[in-house]
Design a protein around this motif. Structure first.
Motif, PDB file in Angstrom:
ATOM      1  N   LEU A 271      -4.977   3.497  11.267  1.00 41.42           N
ATOM      2  CA  LEU A 271      -4.585   4.084  11.281  1.00 41.42           C
ATOM      3  C   LEU A 271      -4.420   5.529  12.976  1.00 41.42           C
ATOM      4  CD1 LEU A 271      -1.379   6.030  10.448  1.00 41.42           C
ATOM      5  CD2 LEU A 271      -3.232   7.063   8.926  1.00 41.42           C
ATOM      6  N   GLU A 272      -5.930   5.149  12.998  1.00 41.29           N
ATOM      7  CA  GLU A 272      -6.489   5.996  13.732  1.00 41.29           C
ATOM      8  C   GLU A 272      -6.129   5.205  15.568  1.00 41.29           C
ATOM      9  OE1 GLU A 272     -11.104   7.539  15.074  1.00 41.29           O
ATOM     10  OE2 GLU A 272     -10.481   6.609  13.702  1.00 41.29           O
ATOM     11  N   ASP A 273      -6.177   3.363  15.610  1.00 41.22           N
ATOM     12  CA  ASP A 273      -6.193   3.369  16.595  1.00 41.22           C
ATOM     13  C   ASP A 273      -4.386   3.579  17.088  1.00 41.22           C
ATOM     14  OD1 ASP A 273      -8.348   3.039  16.830  1.00 41.22           O
ATOM     15  OD2 ASP A 273      -8.695   0.687  16.139  1.00 41.22           O
ATOM     16  N   MET A 274      -3.545   3.164  16.075  1.00 45.66           N
ATOM     17  CA  MET A 274      -2.002   3.468  16.364  1.00 45.66           C
ATOM     18  C   MET A 274      -2.030   4.886  16.778  1.00 45.66           C
ATOM     19  SD  MET A 274       0.613   2.280  16.188  1.00 45.66           S
ATOM     20  CE  MET A 274       0.403   0.372  15.283  1.00 45.66           C
ATOM     21  N   ASN A 275      -2.758   5.399  16.379  1.00 44.70           N
ATOM     22  CA  ASN A 275      -2.281   6.999  17.033  1.00 44.70           C
ATOM     23  C   ASN A 275      -3.110   7.883  17.882  1.00 44.70           C
ATOM     24  OD1 ASN A 275      -0.278   7.360  15.154  1.00 44.70           O
ATOM     25  ND2 ASN A 275      -1.682   8.004  13.079  1.00 44.70           N
TER      26      ASN A 275
ATOM     27  N   ASP B  81       5.215  -0.520  12.779  1.00 45.84           N
ATOM     28  CA  ASP B  81       6.852  -0.668  11.777  1.00 45.84           C
ATOM     29  C   ASP B  81       5.657  -0.867  10.347  1.00 45.84           C
ATOM     30  OD1 ASP B  81       8.445  -1.102  13.705  1.00 45.84           O
ATOM     31  OD2 ASP B  81       8.833  -2.736  13.113  1.00 45.84           O
ATOM     32  N   LEU B  82       4.352  -0.830  10.370  1.00 47.59           N
ATOM     33  CA  LEU B  82       2.988  -1.333   9.219  1.00 47.59           C
ATOM     34  C   LEU B  82       2.982   0.017   8.600  1.00 47.59           C
ATOM     35  CD1 LEU B  82       0.980  -3.257  10.014  1.00 47.59           C
ATOM     36  CD2 LEU B  82       2.648  -4.345   8.711  1.00 47.59           C
ATOM     37  N   LYS B  83       2.859   1.410   9.131  1.00 47.21           N
ATOM     38  CA  LYS B  83       2.835   2.275   8.591  1.00 47.21           C
ATOM     39  C   LYS B  83       3.872   3.390   8.342  1.00 47.21           C
ATOM     40  CE  LYS B  83       3.294   5.272  13.159  1.00 47.21           C
ATOM     41  NZ  LYS B  83       2.613   6.188  13.967  1.00 47.21           N
ATOM     42  N   TYR B  84       4.981   2.580   8.695  1.00 47.78           N
ATOM     43  CA  TYR B  84       6.422   3.464   7.643  1.00 47.78           C
ATOM     44  C   TYR B  84       6.948   2.976   6.535  1.00 47.78           C
ATOM     45  CZ  TYR B  84       6.872   4.055  13.179  1.00 47.78           C
ATOM     46  OH  TYR B  84       6.987   4.970  13.790  1.00 47.78           O
ATOM     47  N   GLU B  85       6.721   3.807   5.379  1.00 52.83           N
ATOM     48  CA  GLU B  85       6.665   3.754   3.926  1.00 52.83           C
ATOM     49  C   GLU B  85       7.803   2.972   3.677  1.00 52.83           C
ATOM     50  OE1 GLU B  85       7.314   6.444  -0.469  1.00 52.83           O
ATOM     51  OE2 GLU B  85       7.377   7.439   2.042  1.00 52.83           O
ATOM     52  N   GLU B  86       8.946   2.684   4.050  1.00 55.03           N
ATOM     53  CA  GLU B  86       9.713   1.152   3.623  1.00 55.03           C
ATOM     54  C   GLU B  86       9.487   0.406   3.855  1.00 55.03           C
ATOM     55  OE1 GLU B  86      11.118   2.796   8.488  1.00 55.03           O
ATOM     56  OE2 GLU B  86       9.824   3.486   6.086  1.00 55.03           O
ATOM     57  N   ASN B  87       8.486  -0.322   4.794  1.00 54.70           N
ATOM     58  CA  ASN B  87       7.683  -1.109   4.937  1.00 54.70           C
ATOM     59  C   ASN B  87       5.868  -2.083   3.921  1.00 54.70           C
ATOM     60  OD1 ASN B  87       9.482  -2.141   7.132  1.00 54.70           O
ATOM     61  ND2 ASN B  87       8.588  -0.989   8.745  1.00 54.70           N
ATOM     62  N   SER B  88       5.789  -0.550   2.821  1.00 57.03           N
ATOM     63  CA  SER B  88       4.831  -0.878   1.890  1.00 57.03           C
ATOM     64  C   SER B  88       3.683  -2.178   1.750  1.00 57.03           C
ATOM     65  CB  SER B  88       4.810   0.420   0.895  1.00 57.03           C
ATOM     66  OG  SER B  88       4.700   1.862   1.799  1.00 57.03           O
TER      67      SER B  88
ATOM     68  N   ILE C 256      -2.290   0.938   0.380  1.00 60.81           N
ATOM     69  CA  ILE C 256      -1.876   0.833   0.477  1.00 60.81           C
ATOM     70  C   ILE C 256      -2.301   2.613   2.697  1.00 60.81           C
ATOM     71  CG2 ILE C 256      -0.787   2.536  -0.290  1.00 60.81           C
ATOM     72  CD1 ILE C 256       1.088   0.935   2.637  1.00 60.81           C
ATOM     73  N   GLN C 257      -3.425   2.929   1.721  1.00 61.10           N
ATOM     74  CA  GLN C 257      -4.390   4.270   1.931  1.00 61.10           C
ATOM     75  C   GLN C 257      -4.245   3.851   3.480  1.00 61.10           C
ATOM     76  OE1 GLN C 257      -3.614   7.277   1.544  1.00 61.10           O
ATOM     77  NE2 GLN C 257      -2.223   6.547  -0.266  1.00 61.10           N
ATOM     78  N   VAL C 258      -5.037   2.619   3.607  1.00 63.46           N
ATOM     79  CA  VAL C 258      -5.189   2.483   5.706  1.00 63.46           C
ATOM     80  C   VAL C 258      -4.304   2.777   5.697  1.00 63.46           C
ATOM     81  CG1 VAL C 258      -5.126   0.112   6.822  1.00 63.46           C
ATOM     82  CG2 VAL C 258      -6.589   0.506   4.732  1.00 63.46           C
ATOM     83  N   PHE C 259      -3.180   2.614   5.609  1.00 65.56           N
ATOM     84  CA  PHE C 259      -1.942   3.354   6.862  1.00 65.56           C
ATOM     85  C   PHE C 259      -1.519   4.513   6.519  1.00 65.56           C
ATOM     86  CE2 PHE C 259      -1.442  -0.986   5.534  1.00 65.56           C
ATOM     87  CZ  PHE C 259      -1.368  -2.524   6.918  1.00 65.56           C
ATOM     88  N   ARG C 260      -1.917   5.035   5.748  1.00 63.95           N
ATOM     89  CA  ARG C 260      -1.557   6.857   5.732  1.00 63.95           C
ATOM     90  C   ARG C 260      -2.509   7.320   5.736  1.00 63.95           C
ATOM     91  NH1 ARG C 260       2.175   3.751   5.320  1.00 63.95           N
ATOM     92  NH2 ARG C 260       3.657   3.655   3.203  1.00 63.95           N
ATOM     93  N   GLY C 261      -4.121   7.146   6.312  1.00 64.12           N
ATOM     94  CA  GLY C 261      -5.139   7.672   5.905  1.00 64.12           C
ATOM     95  C   GLY C 261      -5.931   7.431   6.573  1.00 64.12           C
ATOM     96  N   VAL C 262      -7.994   8.207   6.046  1.00 68.41           N
ATOM     97  CA  VAL C 262      -8.598   7.573   6.138  1.00 68.41           C
ATOM     98  C   VAL C 262      -9.512   7.134   4.922  1.00 68.41           C
ATOM     99  CG1 VAL C 262     -11.252   8.076   6.462  1.00 68.41           C
ATOM    100  CG2 VAL C 262      -9.893   8.846   7.972  1.00 68.41           C
ATOM    101  N   VAL C 263      -9.638   5.646   4.671  1.00 67.26           N
ATOM    102  CA  VAL C 263     -10.433   5.144   3.264  1.00 67.26           C
ATOM    103  C   VAL C 263     -12.175   4.473   3.716  1.00 67.26           C
ATOM    104  CG1 VAL C 263     -10.255   2.635   2.273  1.00 67.26           C
ATOM    105  CG2 VAL C 263      -8.319   4.114   2.751  1.00 67.26           C
TER     106      VAL C 263
END
Length: 454
Positions: free
Chosen positions: A242-246, A269-276, A331-338
């Motif tokens: 997520l950090e690299d994507m943003n 697309d991996l960061k969007y909820e519909e693709n969880s 899924i938190q890898v795509f939502r915030g910091v793990v």
């Protein structure tokens, strides 16, 4: 972007520990976390005291003073872990790290035109011999490092010949690799491994050369040294999605197209909820790929003889397998910091002393990861096979009964009285630590027993 500043063997080692370490370097941790995990308190305090002690060990010579002061500014945790190394090796590793940080800073600065950047990257191994060379780029502490790089060059020239040759060789090869990937995306798994080799595996080779040059270790094979770097590198690439994507002004990703294209049309697309569901499957595929290096890492570590070098190498590898265990199926890898809990990070640093500790930690984290494998995951069988191979290596060591598990354990029940006592002790100790005079009084007691991570 921050790609190469994070992604290398030394830098990856530090990055895995830094995020957890820096936060409790500023604050010992929330009261809730301490009360939930009382066993974390002592390791946290020891690490805090060791960090303060390390900051007081700045050499008096101006150029060496600059190098170690800069080391503390750009990575406090790394400045801490090298303190136990013997002076000559410690100096060599310090300069090796700063040279690569400077190389990173050039590569990382998006304001530098490519036709200017590439020649600098290609010739950087020559610039370290020039006491007058500097190049203004980067921001904050990194800009200071580049503006006053002559201090690093001066210190470099005072190293032993074998150390200088190793640093020059790796810097040359890494600069060439960085230049190659400036305009190149990571498409195949082979290119993924190649990129990780340039920015991390090569540093594993360089460290092995420095250890050998010190006379303390045999020269490890290139394959094992490379795996040490790739295991750390891939762990960071996974958890930093997520950090690299943003990243601003433009994202630059390193997840290979050959893997992520099996799940989504575009990597973002991996960061969007519909693709969880697909995102987690892709994540698990990436973690499974990283696990292929774990056995090599255990083999490398088992061959080390010097206790300080062993801890220097072992702690980041345990942090890596722990981070993979947390990231897997999450899924938190795509939502915030793990990240690993601060107290667990301190316990890893405090508790890693022998190879039995490493086998125990890998065994526990792999068991944790295995418990999260969903049989419906498309890579479940492959993931389990790789985990079982690591677990077998740990069991075959015959040392698992020699260590105390600090990762997987039955949670201790603390009564109200115990919690109140812990609260009082914590309050008193924090009050002590806030007083310079009192720190000096209790510092002798703590530092007398501290083994600074290495």
């Amino acid at each position: 972007m921050k790609r190469t500043t994070r992604h290398s063997f030394i830098r990856s080692s530090i990055h895995i520990a830094d995020r957890a370490f820096d936060s409790y370097q500023k604050k010992m941790g929330s009261l809730k976390a301490i009360l939930s995990n009382p066993d974390d308190l002592y390791p946290l305090l020891k690490l805090k005291m060791a960090a303060r002690h390390a900051e007081k060990q700045i050499p008096p010579e101006p150029h060496w003073g600059f190098c170690y002061t800069m080391l503390h500014k750009v990575s406090r945790s790394f400045a801490l872990v090298i303190q136990q190394l013997d002076t000559d090796l410690r100096d060599a590793v310090c300069i090796f790290y700063l040279v690569l940080r400077a190389l990173d800073t050039v590569e990382d600065d998006t304001s530098i035109a490519k036709d200017v950047k590439v020649p600098i990257l290609m010739a950087f191994h020559q610039h370290v011999y020039d006491r007058e060379w500097h190049f203004s780029c980067g921001t904050k502490d990194y800009k200071v490092l580049m503006d006053e790089f002559h201090h690093v060059s001066t210190a470099f020239l005072e190293l032993g010949r074998s150390y200088k040759e190793a640093i020059e060789d790796i810097t040359m090869r890494m600069g060439a690799g960085m230049a190659k990937f400036i305009c190149k995306e990571v498409e195949t798994v082979g290119e993924y491994d190649e990129y990780c080799h340039y920015v991390a595996g090569l540093v594993g080779l360089g460290l092995s050369k420095l250890f050998h040059a010190s006379g303390k270790e045999d020269l490890a094979s290139d394959a094992l040294s490379n795996s040490m770097g790739l295991f750390l590198q891939k762990t960071n690439i996974i958890r930093d999605y997520l950090e690299d994507m943003n990243e601003i002004p433009k994202s630059r990703m390193f997840w290979p197209h050959q893997i992520w294209s099996k799940y989504v049309n575009k990597l973002e697309d991996l960061k969007y909820e519909e693709n969880s569901v697909k995102a987690v499957q892709c994540l698990n595929d990436m973690v499974t790929n990283a696990l292929m290096h774990a056995e090599d890492c255990l083999t490398y570590l088992a061959a080390l003889r010097d206790p300080a070098i062993f801890r220097f190498c072992a702690i980041p590898q345990i942090m890596a397998i722990g981070t993979l265990a947390l990231c897997y199926n999450n899924i938190q890898v795509f939502r915030g910091v793990v990240k690993m809990r601060r107290g667990l990070t301190a316990r890893v640093i405090h508790g890693t002393k022998t190879m039995s500790d490493v086998y125990g930690a890998f065994y526990d984290f792999c068991r944790m990861l295995k418990s999260k494998v969903d049989d419906n995951d498309p890579n479940a069988r492959k993931t389990k096979d790789r985990l079982e191979a690591i677990l077998k290596t740990c069991r075959d060591s015959g040392t698992l009964n020699e260590r105390k598990s600090y990762i997987i354990r039955t949670k201790t029940r603390y009564n109200a009285t115990s919690i109140v006592i812990i609260f009082i002790i914590l309050a008193i100790l924090l009050a002590y630590l806030s007083s310079t005079r009192t720190y000096n009084m209790i510092g002798f007691y703590f530092l007398g027993s501290i083994q600074v991570p290495a």
